[in-house]
Design a protein around this motif. Structure first.
Motif, mmCIF file in Angstrom:
data_model
loop_
_atom_site.group_PDB
_atom_site.id
_atom_site.type_symbol
_atom_site.label_atom_id
_atom_site.label_comp_id
_atom_site.label_asym_id
_atom_site.label_seq_id
_atom_site.Cartn_x
_atom_site.Cartn_y
_atom_site.Cartn_z
ATOM 1 N N MET A 86 0.811 -1.323 -0.045
ATOM 2 C CA MET A 86 0.031 -0.066 0.028
ATOM 3 C C MET A 86 0.884 1.198 0.005
ATOM 4 O O MET A 86 0.428 2.296 -0.634
ATOM 5 C CB MET A 86 -0.969 0.004 1.238
ATOM 6 C CG MET A 86 -2.109 -0.652 1.036
ATOM 7 S SD MET A 86 -3.110 -0.701 -0.635
ATOM 8 C CE MET A 86 -3.623 1.075 -0.735
ATOM 9 N N ASN B 270 -10.465 -12.546 -3.588
ATOM 10 C CA ASN B 270 -11.484 -12.566 -2.452
ATOM 11 C C ASN B 270 -12.684 -13.482 -2.522
ATOM 12 O O ASN B 270 -12.885 -13.957 -1.511
ATOM 13 C CB ASN B 270 -12.064 -11.107 -2.631
ATOM 14 C CG ASN B 270 -11.153 -9.948 -1.754
ATOM 15 O OD1 ASN B 270 -10.278 -10.307 -1.278
ATOM 16 N ND2 ASN B 270 -11.511 -8.598 -2.006
ATOM 17 N N GLU C 235 -8.350 -8.743 -0.098
ATOM 18 C CA GLU C 235 -7.787 -7.577 -1.145
ATOM 19 C C GLU C 235 -8.843 -6.351 -0.887
ATOM 20 O O GLU C 235 -9.880 -6.536 -0.865
ATOM 21 C CB GLU C 235 -8.150 -7.913 -2.526
ATOM 22 C CG GLU C 235 -6.857 -9.276 -2.722
ATOM 23 C CD GLU C 235 -5.429 -8.824 -2.583
ATOM 24 O OE1 GLU C 235 -5.118 -7.707 -2.688
ATOM 25 O OE2 GLU C 235 -4.597 -9.648 -1.905
ATOM 26 N N SER C 236 -8.007 -5.264 -1.034
ATOM 27 C CA SER C 236 -8.875 -3.895 -0.750
ATOM 28 C C SER C 236 -9.897 -3.433 -1.685
ATOM 29 O O SER C 236 -9.653 -3.776 -2.927
ATOM 30 C CB SER C 236 -7.861 -2.633 -0.664
ATOM 31 O OG SER C 236 -7.344 -2.391 -1.700
ATOM 32 N N GLU C 237 -10.936 -2.663 -1.291
ATOM 33 C CA GLU C 237 -11.874 -2.075 -2.407
ATOM 34 C C GLU C 237 -11.110 -1.432 -3.100
ATOM 35 O O GLU C 237 -11.567 -1.093 -4.462
ATOM 36 C CB GLU C 237 -12.746 -1.037 -1.397
ATOM 37 C CG GLU C 237 -13.935 -2.199 -0.636
ATOM 38 C CD GLU C 237 -14.669 -3.027 -1.581
ATOM 39 O OE1 GLU C 237 -15.088 -2.346 -2.724
ATOM 40 O OE2 GLU C 237 -14.915 -4.130 -1.374
ATOM 41 N N ARG D 96 -8.216 -1.498 -4.382
ATOM 42 C CA ARG D 96 -7.291 -2.393 -5.696
ATOM 43 C C ARG D 96 -8.513 -3.024 -6.736
ATOM 44 O O ARG D 96 -8.521 -2.761 -7.994
ATOM 45 C CB ARG D 96 -6.993 -3.746 -5.098
ATOM 46 C CG ARG D 96 -6.366 -4.720 -5.951
ATOM 47 C CD ARG D 96 -5.852 -6.052 -5.568
ATOM 48 N NE ARG D 96 -5.425 -6.948 -6.498
ATOM 49 C CZ ARG D 96 -4.747 -7.753 -6.696
ATOM 50 N NH1 ARG D 96 -4.218 -8.381 -5.386
ATOM 51 N NH2 ARG D 96 -4.521 -8.555 -7.773
#
Ligand code: UDP
Length: 404
Positions: A82, A143, A151-153, A155
């Protein structure tokens, strides 16, 4: 034949970084092998990545017509993914300056992983240089599998944005194409499927007895795992399959560094709890030039992954003449021909892995090393690079190149 000027962007992971460590694996191999072949064919390639060590040379020649350029972006150290994201504006600023001061112009940009696709998007918006994106893995798919960190929103939103913005997307498998359509609503005719390749010169068979002596292995059966130490690789299931084997064996695990110490400790305590710690050798990451030794010494290479976007390790093992037991991830259903070069398991449960390993170890009909090697001839990098160059030319034909 038209020669292209190509900028390859790999902001977060260095193509010459140590393979098998936390963030450096198949994608780095893909970039440097592809670039080498494109360079050999006469195209001019510059690969851009961030400085991750103050000793990184700012610019180095990797092969004929291939340069690697390190740009300052964030701390000159290994940083969290990040933090790489937050350093992208600096990366892009330094990239533009580098182009300006060196009077560089490119026909096309080829981005790798979601973060670099954002750089491609910026270059398209500001300079109208078309970009082709390759994601290698997709956040929404990871995910959906639900193993390991989520995994992030951010991404997923970035992937969504660039999937719709880029000129073309390259995927290594039909499965990944389906995933892009299903999870990102990508236009099917925008996606080119080009498999990954294998370096047939580096990966070639050597004498089993001699390589075992070199590695200090005895005459028990040798099972091999090669890769990053990541929950998605299913190494825990492989370790749990070992007590189910009847043969005497040794499992050699290649991969992992300081940053994957926690995962390694977990695997060691799993093996210890099963009373088989002495049957598992954790070697840590090994330079790729040394890997043919490991593949040649092994009786079988096991790929118990939950997810692979392609899976280079099985190709490398087969090129060395060693059969593979693998789950049906990545392109493995196309690569593995049951009874010829290995076995596909329906899932990576310990029992299924043990049954398949036993079958491959006991399969007297398993073809000779050379037949196994020949089964992967068509994945030689030279063939793959031709296909990628054709994809690039097709994009440029649809629109005029930016180079003067
Ligand atoms: N690799 C290596 N040394 C290691 C572990 C892995 O050189 O200690 C290389 C291996 O040869 C392969 C790549 O890292 O080319 C891993 O690629 P793969 O597609 O199998 O997995 P990924 O890292 O993309 O999940």
């Amino acid at each position: 034949m038209q020669k292209l000027k190509i900028a390859i962007i790999s902001a977060h992971s260095c193509p010459v970084g140590d393979l098998g460590t936390k963030d450096t694996g198949g994608m780095s191999v893909y970039i440097r092998e592809l670039a080498r072949e494109l360079g050999k064919a006469g195209h001019a390639i510059d690969i851009y990545t961030r400085i991750h060590d103050p000793n990184d040379p700012r610019m180095e020649d990797l092969a004929d017509n291939v340069r690697l350029i390190h740009l300052k972006a964030g701390r000159e150290a290994r940083i969290q993914k990040m933090d790489v994201y937050f350093s992208l504006p600096e990366f892009t600023f330094n990239l533009e300056n580098f182009w300006k001061y060196n009077d560089l112009k490119y026909d096309i940009v080829f981005t790798h992983y979601w973060m670099s696709a954002l750089v491609g998007k910026y270059l398209w918006e500001t300079q109208r240089i078309p970009y082709i994106a390759m994601y290698h893995t997709l956040g929404a798919v990871k995910n959906a599998i639900g193993i390991g960190e989520g995994e992030s929103e951010l991404r997923i939103a970035s992937e969504l944005e660039t999937v719709h913005d880029c000129r073309r997307i390259i995927v290594a498998t039909e499965q990944e194409k389906d995933d892009l359509i299903r999870y990102y609503d990508a236009a099917p005719d925008k996606i080119g499927v080009v498999p990954c390749g294998v370096n047939m010169e580096l990966f070639s068979p050597s004498d089993k007895a001699a390589t075992r002596r070199q590695l200090g292995l005895n005459d028990e059966k040798v099972l091999l795992f090669v890769g990053r130490i990541d929950p998605l690789k299913g190494i825990d299931n492989l370790i749990q399959s070992l007590p189910l084997l009847k043969e005497k064996y040794k499992l050699v695990v290649v991969g992992g560094d300081e940053n994957s110490r926690q995962e390694m400790e977990g695997l060691k305590s799993l093996a210890s709890g099963l009373g088989i710690l002495d049957k598992v050798d954790f070697c840590g990451s090994v330079k790729q030039e040394k890997l043919p030794l490991f593949y040649s010494a092994a009786d079988v290479c096991v790929v118990p992954s939950y997810y692979e976007s392609f899976g280079l390790v099985p190709l490398e093992s087969l090129a060395c003449g060693t059969p593979v037991v693998a789950t049906a991830v990545g392109d493995l259903s196309n690569i593995i021909e049951p009874g010829i070069n290995g076995c596909i398991v329906a899932d990576n449960s310990p029992q299924k892995l043990a049954d398949a390993i036993t079958m491959v170890l006991g399969n007297n009909n398993t073809e000779s090393k050379l037949t196994i090697r020949a089964s992967v001839n068509r994945w030689a990098w030279s063939h793959i690079a031709e296909k990628i160059a054709a994809e690039m030319k097709a994009v440029l034909e649809k629109q005029p190149a930016a180079v003067a």
